[in-house]
Design a protein around this motif. Structure first.
Motif, PDB file in Angstrom:
ATOM      1  N   LYS A   1       0.917  -1.356  -0.126  1.00  0.00           N
ATOM      2  CA  LYS A   1      -0.044  -0.086  -0.103  1.00  0.00           C
ATOM      3  C   LYS A   1       1.067   1.424   0.376  1.00  0.00           C
ATOM      4  N   ILE A   2       1.995   1.408  -1.210  1.00  0.00           N
ATOM      5  CA  ILE A   2       2.970   2.245  -1.207  1.00  0.00           C
ATOM      6  C   ILE A   2       2.475   3.111  -2.386  1.00  0.00           C
ATOM      7  N   MET A   3       1.859   4.164  -2.704  1.00  0.00           N
ATOM      8  CA  MET A   3       1.804   4.691  -3.643  1.00  0.00           C
ATOM      9  C   MET A   3       2.834   5.315  -4.625  1.00  0.00           C
ATOM     10  N   PRO A   4       3.473   4.275  -6.303  1.00  0.00           N
ATOM     11  CA  PRO A   4       4.391   5.125  -6.940  1.00  0.00           C
ATOM     12  C   PRO A   4       4.088   6.738  -6.723  1.00  0.00           C
ATOM     13  N   LEU A   5       6.017   7.052  -7.262  1.00  0.00           N
ATOM     14  CA  LEU A   5       5.835   8.853  -8.166  1.00  0.00           C
ATOM     15  C   LEU A   5       5.041   9.292  -8.801  1.00  0.00           C
ATOM     16  N   GLU A   6       4.334   8.748  -9.279  1.00  0.00           N
ATOM     17  CA  GLU A   6       3.410   8.798 -10.384  1.00  0.00           C
ATOM     18  C   GLU A   6       1.782   9.366 -10.083  1.00  0.00           C
ATOM     19  N   LYS A   7       1.789   8.040  -9.281  1.00  0.00           N
ATOM     20  CA  LYS A   7       0.759   7.991  -8.441  1.00  0.00           C
ATOM     21  C   LYS A   7       0.399   9.018  -7.230  1.00  0.00           C
ATOM     22  N   LEU A   8       1.231   9.448  -6.870  1.00  0.00           N
ATOM     23  CA  LEU A   8       1.736   9.936  -5.300  1.00  0.00           C
ATOM     24  C   LEU A   8       1.757  11.244  -6.168  1.00  0.00           C
ATOM     25  N   TYR A   9       1.799  11.913  -7.164  1.00  0.00           N
ATOM     26  CA  TYR A   9       1.376  13.423  -7.826  1.00  0.00           C
ATOM     27  C   TYR A   9       0.186  13.503  -8.159  1.00  0.00           C
ATOM     28  N   ILE A  10      -0.769  12.481  -8.430  1.00  0.00           N
ATOM     29  CA  ILE A  10      -2.232  12.170  -8.736  1.00  0.00           C
ATOM     30  C   ILE A  10      -2.802  12.445  -7.446  1.00  0.00           C
ATOM     31  N   TYR A  11      -2.068  11.632  -6.604  1.00  0.00           N
ATOM     32  CA  TYR A  11      -2.664  12.545  -4.368  1.00  0.00           C
ATOM     33  C   TYR A  11      -2.926  13.441  -4.478  1.00  0.00           C
ATOM     34  N   PHE A  12      -1.318  13.912  -4.598  1.00  0.00           N
ATOM     35  CA  PHE A  12      -1.556  15.336  -4.172  1.00  0.00           C
ATOM     36  C   PHE A  12      -2.285  16.508  -4.983  1.00  0.00           C
ATOM     37  N   ALA A  13      -2.103  15.914  -5.723  1.00  0.00           N
ATOM     38  CA  ALA A  13      -2.705  17.104  -7.151  1.00  0.00           C
ATOM     39  C   ALA A  13      -4.592  16.900  -7.463  1.00  0.00           C
ATOM     40  N   GLY A  14      -5.003  15.525  -6.587  1.00  0.00           N
ATOM     41  CA  GLY A  14      -6.793  15.492  -6.528  1.00  0.00           C
ATOM     42  C   GLY A  14      -7.222  16.212  -5.172  1.00  0.00           C
ATOM     43  N   ILE A  15      -5.868  16.133  -4.828  1.00  0.00           N
ATOM     44  CA  ILE A  15      -6.446  17.017  -2.801  1.00  0.00           C
ATOM     45  C   ILE A  15      -6.164  18.826  -3.085  1.00  0.00           C
ATOM     46  N   TYR A  16      -5.411  18.562  -3.997  1.00  0.00           N
ATOM     47  CA  TYR A  16      -5.281  20.781  -4.184  1.00  0.00           C
ATOM     48  C   TYR A  16      -6.509  21.242  -5.152  1.00  0.00           C
ATOM     49  N   LEU A  17      -7.238  20.338  -6.387  1.00  0.00           N
ATOM     50  CA  LEU A  17      -7.967  20.512  -7.448  1.00  0.00           C
ATOM     51  C   LEU A  17      -9.296  20.452  -6.498  1.00  0.00           C
ATOM     52  N   TYR A  18      -9.542  19.598  -5.375  1.00  0.00           N
ATOM     53  CA  TYR A  18     -10.450  18.984  -4.886  1.00  0.00           C
ATOM     54  C   TYR A  18     -10.881  20.453  -3.928  1.00  0.00           C
ATOM     55  N   LYS A  19      -9.604  20.619  -2.941  1.00  0.00           N
ATOM     56  CA  LYS A  19      -9.651  21.552  -2.245  1.00  0.00           C
ATOM     57  C   LYS A  19      -9.596  23.533  -2.879  1.00  0.00           C
ATOM     58  N   CYS A  20      -9.466  23.484  -4.179  1.00  0.00           N
ATOM     59  CA  CYS A  20      -9.709  24.634  -4.973  1.00  0.00           C
ATOM     60  C   CYS A  20     -11.437  25.031  -5.152  1.00  0.00           C
ATOM     61  N   ARG A  21     -11.508  23.195  -5.841  1.00  0.00           N
ATOM     62  CA  ARG A  21     -13.100  23.167  -6.530  1.00  0.00           C
ATOM     63  C   ARG A  21     -14.059  23.616  -5.017  1.00  0.00           C
ATOM     64  N   ASN A  22     -13.736  23.150  -3.992  1.00  0.00           N
ATOM     65  CA  ASN A  22     -14.660  23.181  -2.771  1.00  0.00           C
ATOM     66  C   ASN A  22     -14.407  24.396  -1.977  1.00  0.00           C
ATOM     67  N   LYS A  23     -13.682  25.067  -2.119  1.00  0.00           N
ATOM     68  CA  LYS A  23     -13.386  26.134  -1.871  1.00  0.00           C
ATOM     69  C   LYS A  23     -12.941  26.339  -0.286  1.00  0.00           C
ATOM     70  N   LEU A  24     -11.390  25.386   0.161  1.00  0.00           N
ATOM     71  CA  LEU A  24     -10.972  25.319   1.105  1.00  0.00           C
ATOM     72  C   LEU A  24      -9.323  25.749   1.348  1.00  0.00           C
ATOM     73  N   THR A  25      -9.401  27.168   0.166  1.00  0.00           N
ATOM     74  CA  THR A  25      -8.224  26.900  -0.329  1.00  0.00           C
ATOM     75  C   THR A  25      -8.401  28.471  -0.050  1.00  0.00           C
ATOM     76  N   PRO A  26      -7.089  29.201   0.061  1.00  0.00           N
ATOM     77  CA  PRO A  26      -7.537  30.690   0.588  1.00  0.00           C
ATOM     78  C   PRO A  26      -7.983  31.547  -0.913  1.00  0.00           C
ATOM     79  N   LYS A  27      -8.636  33.146  -1.666  1.00  0.00           N
ATOM     80  CA  LYS A  27      -9.939  32.861  -2.343  1.00  0.00           C
ATOM     81  C   LYS A  27      -8.520  32.773  -3.607  1.00  0.00           C
TER      82      LYS A  27
END
Length: 555
Positions: A463-489
C-alpha cells in the motif's frame, strides 16, 4: 553543540559569557525611523476588535489541544497543566477573563527563556543563531485565547495580505511557491522574462518596533481596551538566555515579538502586512519574513530599470519600519523558457547601494528553483536525501518486519517525495527517472524481494503509491480544495467547472500554447480530475475524498 564562540574578536568557551553575549545580541537597539511607517497603510478599518470573555469549556479545549513543549522559566510544562486541568479550570478561566477585561498581562507570563537555535553560516558567530523564546505554559493558554479572537477578526475583515502564506490556516509553503510558478508559466505564455527577487532580512522578528506595531494595530481596528491589552503584553517583557547549564541575567526587551510564542508570529504578519502596497508594479509573495518580488517583461533592461526603481521604495519601507534588509545575502534570478542561455549583462539590480548577486537557481521555502523551472536540481536534492535514508532501511530490515519498515518509509522518506510534489511531480519522465528507480529499490527492500523483481504488485501489496500516483494524489487533493473553496480565495479560480450536461462534475482546461506551461497544475490538473471516478469526485468531505482517492490509486 558548539563549545566556543567568537565574542568581540576573541574565542570564548565560557558558558556564562556566551549566554550573556547571546542575550545582548538579541536585545540590540535600532535607529529611529525617518518617516511615519503607518503612512503606507491606505485606510483605517472602521470596525473595532472586541475580545469576548472565555468560558470554562473554551479554556478546557485550549489546554487539551496545546502541544507539549519545554518548560518556561517557572519549570512548569504544559503536560502538567493537562494532568490537572479539571482542578485549575475555574481559576484559569478567571485569570484569563481578568486579563481581557483589565487589559493587563501578568508579569510572570512575560519572561522568556531563550534557546539559541543554529541557522546557517559559521557556528562560532552569535548572529548565526535564531532566538526561540520558551514561555510559561500558562501564558500559552492566554495567548491562544487572544489569538483565536484576533485571527477571527482579521479574517472577517479581510485584513491580511492574500499572498502572505506564513502562519495561516489553509496556507502553506507549497501554495506560496505555486503563486511564483503560476506567474512564471504566465510569463512564458506572453513570451516574457520574469525576474524573481529573493530578499534576506536580518533578525526580522527581533527588531519590530512596539510603537509602530501598536500604531498599525490601531489602524487595523484594534482599539480601546483591546489595544491596551497588546500594549501591556508588549511592555516590560524580559528574557534570559540559557546556554549549557549557564543562565544570563534578565534583560529588558523594548522591541521585537517573541519567536516561539503563539501571538508573536501573527503580530509579525500584521507588522509587515503593508509591504506589498509599496512596490505596486511588483508581485509580492511572503511567507512570514521570507519575501520574494516578481516582475515580468519583454526586455531584460526594462525589467532591470523598473525593479531597481521599485526596490528603492521597498528599501525605504524597511528602514522606516526599523527592519534590516541584507542586500549581501539577497539574490535575483531571471527566469524564462530560454533558461541558461540568458546573460546578465543587461541586468544590474542595486539595493541600498549594493549590487545584488544573480543566480541560476535558488532554494526558496525548501524547494530548489532553477531559471528554466526544469526541477532537475530539486529532484537531485531529493535523490541525495532519499539515497542516504535507504541505508537505514537496509540495516533495519535485519531486525524489523514489513509493517515497521513501511512505517519507517512513511515517516522518514515519503515526506521528501511528497513535499511540493504538486509543483515538480509533473516534470519530464527523464528527470524523474532516478527518483522512480530509488522508490522501486525501497519497495524491494521492504518486501525483501530480489534485486530485479517487478514492483507493480509490490506497491499494491504494501500500500505504497508510486511517484506518479503520489503526484495524482496530491494534485487531486489540491483540486478538490480549490473546487470546494477550502483554499485561500486566491486559488478559487484555478479550476473552472464544466458547463457540459453530460459531465457536469468535470473541470475545464485552461489554454496553454507552450509545452513548458502545459506542465502547470492549472493546465494538467483538469486532465487528472476528469479521469477520476465520479464517486471520488463527489466526496462530501475532504477526509472522505482522501480516503476514496487513495483507495482508487492503490488498486
Amino acid at each position: 553543540m558548539t563549545t566556543s564562540f567568537d565574542i568581540n574578536g576573541k574565542e570564548s568557551s565560557d558558558s556564562a559569557e556566551i549566554a550573556r553575549n547571546f542575550n545582548k545580541e538579541y536585545c540590540k537597539k535600532m535607529p529611529p525611523q525617518t518617516r511615519d511607517p503607518c503612512s503606507y497603510i491606505k485606510s483605517n478599518i472602521s470596525n473595532s476588535f472586541y475580545m469576548m470573555p472565555a468560558s470554562t469549556e473554551e479554556i478546557y479545549k485550549i489546554i487539551s489541544n496545546t502541544k507539549n513543549s519545554s518548560a518556561g522559566h517557572d519549570g512548569i510544562k504544559i503536560d502538567i497543566l493537562k494532568s490537572i486541568k479539571n482542578d485549575i479550570l475555574i481559576p484559569m478561566t478567571h485569570i484569563c477573563n481578568l486579563s481581557i477585561t483589565t487589559g493587563k498581562v501578568p508579569d510572570n507570563m512575560k519572561t522568556a527563556r531563550v534557546a539559541p537555535i543554529y541557522k546557517k553560516g559559521a557556528k562560532s558567530k552569535l548572529s548565526n543563531y535564531r532566538p526561540v523564546s520558551v514561555l510559561p505554559a500558562m501564558s500559552k493558554v492566554l495567548e491562544r485565547l487572544v489569538y483565536n479572537r484576533l485571527i477571527h477578526f482579521l479574517n472577517s475583515q479581510d485584513i491580511l495580505y492574500d499572498k502572505q502564506f506564513g502562519f495561516r490556516k489553509n496556507h502553506s509553503t507549497s501554495l506560496a511557491i505555486n503563486v511564483l510558478t503560476d506567474n512564471f508559466y504566465e510569463s512564458i505564455e506572453q513570451n516574457e522574462y520574469m525576474l524573481a527577487m529573493f530578499l534576506d532580512l536580518s533578525r526580522a522578528f527581533d527588531t519590530i518596533s512596539h510603537k509602530i506595531l501598536l500604531e498599525k494595530l490601531s489602524k487595523y481596528g484594534i482599539r480601546g481596551n483591546a489595544l491596551n491589552w497588546f500594549k501591556h503584553y508588549l511592555s516590560d517583557r524580559k528574557q534570559f538566555v540559557k546556554y549549557n547549564q549557564s543562565e544570563s541575567t534578565l534583560l529588558d526587551l523594548d522591541m521585537g515579538v517573541p519567536q516561539g510564542s503563539i501571538l508573536g508570529p501573527l503580530l509579525f504578519l500584521i507588522y509587515v502586512n503593508d509591504l506589498h502596497l509599496v512596490a505596486t508594479k511588483l508581485t509580492c509573495i511572503q511567507f512570514a519574513d521570507d519575501t520574494c518580488f516578481l516582475y515580468s517583461g519583454k526586455s531584460i533592461s526594462t525589467i532591470s530599470s523598473i525593479v531597481n526603481s521599485e526596490m528603492n521604495l521597498v528599501t525605504e519601507w524597511f528602514k522606516n519600519n526599523m527592519l534590516t534588509l541584507n542586500p549581501e545575502k539577497s539574490n535575483y534570478m531571471i527566469m524564462s523558457n530560454q533558461g541558461r542561455s540568458i546573460k546578465f549583462d543587461d541586468c544590474n539590480i542595486v539595493v541600498d547601494k549594493t549590487t545584488i548577486t544573480p543566480v541560476r537557481e535558488f532554494k526558496f521555502l525548501g524547494v530548489i528553483l532553477d531559471d528554466n523551472l526544469t526541477w532537475t536540481s530539486h529532484i537531485k536534492y531529493v535523490c541525495s536525501k532519499v539515497s542516504k535514508l535507504i541505508g537505514i532501511l537496509v540495516r533495519a530490515r535485519k531486525i524489523l518486519h514489513r509493517k515497521p519498515l513501511c512505517s519507517l518509509y512513511q515517516t522518514l522518506i515519503k515526506p521528501y517525495f511528497s513535499y511540493s510534489i504538486l509543483l515538480w511531480g509533473n516534470s519530464f519522465k527523464t528527470h524523474l527517472q532516478k527518483l522512480i528507480i530509488l522508490q522501486k529499490k525501497i519497495v524491494r527492500i521492504i518486501t525483501n524481494s530480489e534485486f530485479r523483481a517487478h514492483t507493480a504488485n509490490l506497491f499494491v501489496e504494501i500500500k505504497i503509491m508510486p511517484l506518479e500516483k503520489l503526484y495524482i494524489y496530491f494534485a487531486g487533493i489540491y483540486l478538490y480544495k480549490c473546487r470546494n473553496k477550502l483554499t485561500p480565495k486566491l486559488f478559487w479560480n484555478v479550476v473552472l467547472p464544466s458547463v457540459s450536461v453530460r459531465n457536469p462534475f468535470n473541470l475545464v482546461f485552461k489554454a496553454h500554447s507552450k509545452r513548458k506551461s502545459q506542465m502547470s497544475i492549472r493546465y494538467y490538473g483538469p486532465k487528472i480530475w476528469n479521469e477520476l471516478p465520479k464517486t471520488v469526485k463527489l466526496s462530501r468531505t475532504l477526509s472522505t475524498f482522501k480516503f476514496q482517492l487513495k483507495k482508487f490509486l492503490l488498486k
